[in-house]
Design a protein around this motif. Structure first.
Motif, short mmCIF file in Angstrom:
data_model
loop_
_atom_site.label_atom_id
_atom_site.label_comp_id
_atom_site.label_asym_id
_atom_site.label_seq_id
_atom_site.Cartn_x
_atom_site.Cartn_y
_atom_site.Cartn_z
N VAL A 29 -5.66 20.85 -1.05
CA VAL A 29 -6.26 19.60 -1.53
C VAL A 29 -5.14 18.63 -1.85
N LEU A 30 -5.36 17.36 -1.50
CA LEU A 30 -4.41 16.31 -1.85
C LEU A 30 -5.21 15.26 -2.61
N SER A 31 -4.88 15.10 -3.90
CA SER A 31 -5.64 14.17 -4.75
C SER A 31 -4.85 12.89 -4.93
N TYR A 32 -5.44 11.77 -4.52
CA TYR A 32 -4.79 10.47 -4.63
C TYR A 32 -5.34 9.75 -5.85
N SER A 33 -4.42 9.22 -6.67
CA SER A 33 -4.83 8.36 -7.78
C SER A 33 -4.04 7.06 -7.68
N ALA A 34 -4.51 6.03 -8.38
CA ALA A 34 -3.88 4.71 -8.26
C ALA A 34 -3.97 3.95 -9.56
N TYR A 35 -3.08 3.02 -9.72
CA TYR A 35 -3.21 1.96 -10.72
C TYR A 35 -4.02 0.88 -9.98
N GLY A 36 -5.33 0.98 -10.12
CA GLY A 36 -6.25 0.29 -9.22
C GLY A 36 -6.03 -1.21 -9.08
N SER A 37 -5.97 -1.92 -10.21
CA SER A 37 -5.90 -3.37 -10.12
C SER A 37 -4.59 -3.82 -9.47
N MET A 38 -3.48 -3.15 -9.85
CA MET A 38 -2.20 -3.51 -9.25
C MET A 38 -2.15 -3.11 -7.77
N ALA A 39 -2.72 -1.96 -7.45
CA ALA A 39 -2.72 -1.50 -6.06
C ALA A 39 -3.49 -2.48 -5.18
N GLU A 40 -4.62 -2.95 -5.65
CA GLU A 40 -5.38 -3.95 -4.88
C GLU A 40 -4.55 -5.21 -4.67
N TRP A 90 5.66 -2.44 9.61
CA TRP A 90 6.09 -3.06 8.35
C TRP A 90 5.05 -2.84 7.26
N VAL A 91 3.79 -2.99 7.60
CA VAL A 91 2.74 -2.84 6.58
C VAL A 91 2.73 -1.42 6.02
N ILE A 92 2.80 -0.42 6.87
CA ILE A 92 2.74 0.94 6.32
C ILE A 92 3.99 1.25 5.51
N ASP A 93 5.14 0.73 5.94
CA ASP A 93 6.36 0.92 5.14
C ASP A 93 6.23 0.25 3.77
N GLN A 94 5.65 -0.94 3.75
CA GLN A 94 5.48 -1.66 2.49
C GLN A 94 4.47 -0.95 1.57
N VAL A 95 3.43 -0.43 2.16
CA VAL A 95 2.43 0.31 1.36
C VAL A 95 3.12 1.46 0.64
N LYS A 96 3.96 2.19 1.38
CA LYS A 96 4.65 3.33 0.77
C LYS A 96 5.64 2.88 -0.31
N ALA A 97 6.23 1.70 -0.12
CA ALA A 97 7.27 1.24 -1.05
C ALA A 97 6.71 0.52 -2.28
N ARG A 98 5.55 -0.10 -2.16
CA ARG A 98 5.11 -1.05 -3.19
C ARG A 98 3.79 -0.75 -3.88
N VAL A 99 2.93 0.04 -3.27
CA VAL A 99 1.59 0.18 -3.83
C VAL A 99 1.56 1.37 -4.81
N PRO A 100 1.11 1.13 -6.05
CA PRO A 100 1.13 2.20 -7.05
C PRO A 100 0.01 3.22 -6.83
N ILE A 101 0.35 4.19 -6.00
CA ILE A 101 -0.55 5.29 -5.67
C ILE A 101 0.25 6.58 -5.79
N TRP A 102 -0.43 7.63 -6.27
CA TRP A 102 0.26 8.92 -6.45
C TRP A 102 -0.55 10.03 -5.84
N LYS A 103 0.16 11.12 -5.50
CA LYS A 103 -0.47 12.25 -4.83
C LYS A 103 -0.19 13.53 -5.61
N ARG A 104 -1.23 14.32 -5.74
CA ARG A 104 -1.13 15.61 -6.42
C ARG A 104 -1.61 16.66 -5.44
N GLU A 105 -0.72 17.60 -5.11
CA GLU A 105 -1.04 18.59 -4.09
C GLU A 105 -1.43 19.92 -4.72
#
Lengths: 82, 151, 151, 82
Positions: free
Chosen positions: B43-54, B106-121
């Motif tokens: 299982v890979l659980s994704y969580s986010a700082y929702g408002s900032m991620a949007e 560029w977009v996928i690289d930026q998503v990985k660099a800037r969007v506050p999302i975390w993964k729990r494996e």
């Protein structure tokens, strides 16, 4: 005068501190990095890493940014999206 | 809304960017892999700082559309995913393939660099870890007693 | 079979390359654009030297899978297409996005450079032209009386 | 001895020559480029361009490749796939 800063913790940091929100009462003019130090000192057994990412009101911010009453301070673990 | 708890529909993203003038469409989809850090992922659980991620997703899309003559669609899934589920998808449409590819990358690289999302494996052996690209082996083991703190 | 008279199903190509170990999937689809050489396109007719085109597509896929640790799917449509129809699609899957993007980009470039396929455009004003990337404005007008010779 | 070469024309070249197949009878040892010259001479009003792409038996080939009995020679307009 004191200010109130709503502090958000996420993912591993929420796990480390056992909470995902903290309401901090801080002296006016305090910098974001100093607020993080206060959080760290309040939870000595579960210390946050020495360097953390910060956001203020939903935008990435540096440690030297002053905090204001009502600010939302987020302490962010290393990003892992995608 | 760029974050979603529902399965990501790549075809819908492609439709979103398609137009009669934009003949070249590049996409990237990231799906949950069966292994990470030499462990078997269940299982890979994704969580986010929702408002900032949007906000960051919207900014990335706007910046890409300013940098290149492209239309961009982006979606990132949040919640518990299993192997093979799509976690993130980008679609870029342009009149020319060079720009579609450049913007998509560029977009996928930026998503990985800037969007506050975390993964729990969660691994097949029951171990749980946070994905941490700054850690030596890419993960930091989670405390087994900390279920309540899942973001 | 890489050439098809039927509509191209990108989702099927993605399924073809997906696996639990290959989490990053890049795709490129080329659709018929509404304008070319400053003219309004209504029909784009693709013809091919079928046996050689199949051989070249297979060779491109095999070479890409040798150059990068990727799985590659490719389809090219033949026949009469209208604006918005997908003419070509590539899907590449890899454990890492860099390789998926690099292989996807390479495959579409190779298809354009090596596969014997030709395009005949019919414009809204009734004019007909062959697409010719070596011609100054990218097209060579067709003889209006030569309908019988369409490949 | 003469050889028979099955010649294929595509797209604009088929249109120019009004045919998509030609059966050529050629002297043994003739090169592919010379066969193309013969096609060009047989259709003087609808000349093929001075440079063409060739394939022999489905593989790209150069003008100096000798042809053999039964070969399939394809004369290809500029490729425009994708």
């Amino acid at each position: 005068m004191a200010i109130t800063v709503h502090t958000l913790l996420f993912a591993r940091y929420a796990e480390l501190l056992g909470a995902d929100q903290l309401t901090l009462t801080l002296p006016e003019g305090i910098k974001a990095g100093e607020a993080v130090t206060q959080v760290r000192n309040q939870h000595p057994g579960n210390a946050l890493p020495s360097t953390v990412l910060l956001a203020i009101n939903g935008r990435q911010a540096t440690l030297d940014r002053p905090l204001h009453d009502g600010d939302e301070l987020a302490i962010l673990p290393p990003l892992a999206g995608g | 809304m760029y974050l979603t708890h529902d399965p990501i529909d790549l075809a819908a993203l492609i439709t979103q960017v398609s137009s009669a003038e934009h003949g070249g469409i590049a996409t990237f989809t990231g799906a949950v892999r069966s292994s990470h850090a030499s462990r078997e992922v269940v299982v890979l659980s994704y969580s986010a700082y929702g408002s900032m991620a949007e906000h960051e997703c919207a900014a990335i899309v706007a910046e890409a559309e300013k940098k290149w003559p492209v239309r961009v669609a982006l979606a990132h899934r949040i919640g518990d995913l299993v192997v093979g589920d799509i976690a993130v998808a980008v679609a870029t449409a342009s009149a020319h393939r060079e720009e579609a590819f450049a913007a998509c990358r560029w977009v996928i690289d930026q998503v990985k660099a800037r969007v506050p999302i975390w993964k729990r494996e969660t691994y097949a052996d029951g171990m749980v870890a946070w994905v941490d690209p700054t850690a030596p082996d890419g993960i930091v083991l989670a405390r087994p007693d900390a279920e309540a703190a899942r973001g």
